[in-house]
Scaffold this active site. Structure first.
Site, PDB file in Angstrom:
ATOM      1  N   ASP A   1      -0.890  -4.892 -13.381  1.00 19.76           N
ATOM      2  CA  ASP A   1       0.508  -5.229 -13.623  1.00 19.76           C
ATOM      3  C   ASP A   1       0.730  -5.255 -15.133  1.00 19.76           C
ATOM      4  OD1 ASP A   1      -0.621  -7.536 -14.595  1.00 19.76           O
ATOM      5  OD2 ASP A   1       0.761  -8.885 -13.550  1.00 19.76           O
TER       6      ASP A   1
ATOM      7  N   LYS B   1      -0.627  -0.520  -7.054  1.00 25.91           N
ATOM      8  CA  LYS B   1      -0.620  -1.943  -7.417  1.00 25.91           C
ATOM      9  C   LYS B   1      -0.379  -2.809  -6.181  1.00 25.91           C
ATOM     10  CE  LYS B   1       2.264  -5.248  -9.455  1.00 25.91           C
ATOM     11  NZ  LYS B   1       3.617  -5.418  -9.895  1.00 25.91           N
TER      12      LYS B   1
END
Ligand code: SF4
Length: 217
Positions: A145, A126
């Site tokens: 996310d 991420k």
């Protein structure tokens, strides 16, 4: 469009287009003035709001603007500066560790490949995707996310729970030239409309494309 066509390219294209029309200006909300600062802000944003991170980083970057200054610190010295973002001991270790590696292995420059970014302490896909996409404009993957995770599931773009698997599913569905913007737009949609609790489905720009049991209309 029916449930049976829910994974059809046409429906995915309509979702991508609908989000693009609704959130044309969506962008990374973490304030930064270079890629190192983006990396630090992204590490700090784990389990913390972007607004809180943006309160902490100006003072932090005034004292320690780059990896060279940060690499000279011990994690304990950094902890008080970032305490309010939560999980500050782990975050301090990650930031100092990343700074040292960037100084020692990458001549002080944040690397621009997924492979190299994943060798930095505290950096998973991420964070690496934020650095590549926002910092370098490289579509190496899709940021997953909590908003992207929830909305991808509601829109039945993935049957998976694990972020890595969700990212893989999205990468197979979304054209690569849309990967960076798609993440920003889904995150904006999650904040403004498709909230975790009581999503505002009456106002949703892609309501006709959504078959989620969470729908409130
Ligand atoms: S219709 Fe509701 S649940 Fe579906 S994407 Fe829109 S806001 Fe989210």
């Amino acid at each position: 469009m029916t449930r049976n066509s829910k994974l059809a390219r046409q429906r995915v294209a309509a979702i991508v287009a609908g989000l693009a029309e609704a959130y044309p200006q969506a962008h990374c909300a973490l304030e930064h003035s270079d890629i190192w600062q983006l990396l630090v802000a992204t590490i700090l944003s784990a389990q913390c709001t972007d607004a809180r991170v943006n309160l902490v980083t100006p003072g932090l970057f005034r004292q320690y603007p780059g990896p060279a200054e940060t690499a000279r610190l011990t994690p304990e010295q950094l902890e008080p500066e970032i305490r309010s973002t939560g999980f500050y001991r782990n975050k301090a270790k990650s930031i100092v560790g990343a700074a040292r590696r960037i100084v020692n292995e990458y001549t002080g420059k944040v690397p621009n490949t997924m492979e190299a970014l994943l060798t930095l302490p505290g950096v998973a896909r991420k964070t690496a995707n934020v650095v590549l996409g926002v910092g370098y404009g490289i579509a190496g993957g899709i940021v997953v996310d909590t908003h992207v995770q929830r909305i991808s599931q509601r829109l039945e773009l993935t049957p998976n729970e694990a972020p890595e698997k969700i990212e893989r599913d999205l990468m197979a569905l979304i054209p690569q030239d849309q990967w960076i913007a798609f993440s920003h737009r889904v995150i904006a949609h999650g904040r403004q409309c498709c909230t975790a609790r009581s999503p505002k489905c009456r106002a949703c720009p892609i309501e006709s494309l959504c078959f989620s049991p969470d729908k409130t209309v």
